[in-house]
Motif scaffolding. Sequence first.
Motif, PDB file in Angstrom:
ATOM      1  N   UNK A   1      -8.931 -36.677  -6.342  1.00  0.00           N
ATOM      2  CA  UNK A   1      -8.310 -35.352  -6.401  1.00  0.00           C
ATOM      3  C   UNK A   1      -6.804 -35.444  -6.191  1.00  0.00           C
ATOM      4  N   UNK A   2      -6.389 -36.263  -5.219  1.00  0.00           N
ATOM      5  CA  UNK A   2      -4.965 -36.430  -4.944  1.00  0.00           C
ATOM      6  C   UNK A   2      -4.255 -37.133  -6.091  1.00  0.00           C
TER       7      UNK A   2
ATOM      8  N   UNK B   1      -5.286 -38.519   1.275  1.00  0.00           N
ATOM      9  CA  UNK B   1      -4.632 -37.587   0.354  1.00  0.00           C
ATOM     10  C   UNK B   1      -3.133 -37.852   0.266  1.00  0.00           C
ATOM     11  N   UNK B   2      -2.478 -37.939   1.401  1.00  0.00           N
ATOM     12  CA  UNK B   2      -1.024 -38.093   1.418  1.00  0.00           C
ATOM     13  C   UNK B   2      -0.595 -39.505   1.019  1.00  0.00           C
ATOM     14  N   UNK B   3      -1.386 -40.501   1.385  1.00  0.00           N
ATOM     15  CA  UNK B   3      -1.056 -41.873   0.989  1.00  0.00           C
ATOM     16  C   UNK B   3      -1.099 -42.027  -0.526  1.00  0.00           C
TER      17      UNK B   3
ATOM     18  N   UNK C   1      -3.741 -29.775 -16.573  1.00  0.00           N
ATOM     19  CA  UNK C   1      -4.852 -30.443 -15.921  1.00  0.00           C
ATOM     20  C   UNK C   1      -4.865 -31.933 -16.268  1.00  0.00           C
ATOM     21  N   UNK C   2      -5.307 -32.753 -15.304  1.00  0.00           N
ATOM     22  CA  UNK C   2      -5.232 -34.201 -15.395  1.00  0.00           C
ATOM     23  C   UNK C   2      -6.633 -34.780 -15.242  1.00  0.00           C
TER      24      UNK C   2
ATOM     25  N   UNK D   1      -1.228 -42.667 -12.257  1.00  0.00           N
ATOM     26  CA  UNK D   1      -1.783 -43.355 -13.421  1.00  0.00           C
ATOM     27  C   UNK D   1      -3.145 -43.964 -13.095  1.00  0.00           C
ATOM     28  N   UNK D   2      -3.368 -44.238 -11.810  1.00  0.00           N
ATOM     29  CA  UNK D   2      -4.619 -44.835 -11.351  1.00  0.00           C
ATOM     30  C   UNK D   2      -5.223 -43.979 -10.239  1.00  0.00           C
ATOM     31  N   UNK D   3      -6.503 -44.201  -9.968  1.00  0.00           N
ATOM     32  CA  UNK D   3      -7.143 -43.618  -8.791  1.00  0.00           C
ATOM     33  C   UNK D   3      -7.212 -44.723  -7.741  1.00  0.00           C
TER      34      UNK D   3
END
Length: 250
Positions: free
Chosen positions: A135-136, A95-97, A2-3, A143-145
Amino acid sequence: MYHFFVNQDQVGEETISITGPDVNHMKNVLRMGAGEEILVSNGVDKDYLCETVSVSSEEVLAKILSVTEGGTELPARLYLFQGLPKSDKMELIIQKAVELGVYEIIPVETKRTVVKLDKKKEESKLKRWQAVSESAAKQSKRLIIPKVSGVMTFRQALEFSEKELDRTVIPFEHAGNMRATREILKEIEPGMSAGIFIGPEGGFEDSEVELAKAHGAKPITLGKRILRTETAGLALLSVLSFQLEPSETE
């Protein structure tokens, strides 16, 4: 594994304090206890392999086992300026990007944009879109959101890209040949920031492409086939991700 993400001020010399909504998820959904390995990112430049020490209703305390710097991020910052699509396509695009390494996603209103968001709807959408990005990012071990910014007009987006970014490209069906496109994409190198403009359903009007060119954007082609708005940006991000990704020997 888990992250989770934390702010740098939650990171100590030997332990990390996880607080906020993640605590309830870890304690009551994942049923975590002491002694479990997790991955924690500071959202800037470091990943921490940790082992949980204690789990309470307010805090999860984790012991740092090892630290990795900048392991999963692309060496260039890629900005996706996405023309607002219909229905829930934006969630798929985000999500995919994020999985493909995008740095920031900027929703854009263009002349052919069908979706119109008032302030209340925009705030609600942005909250949802940012949650999709988080979530993605967790799933793909980012490393970042990546940030999903507020909606910009097409002109505002062009002015931002011209002022802040090193390169900007705009896929367009009459943009020319693939050889010229390959040469333009080769100009995007590690250390740079680059913007990708994608139109909504129906694409860009000719006047918008001319305006983009006046602001320094370079028209490119994505091939002989017409791609949907939810495909075009991802196709180009995939190409740039492959081009920029360092080899294991570098």
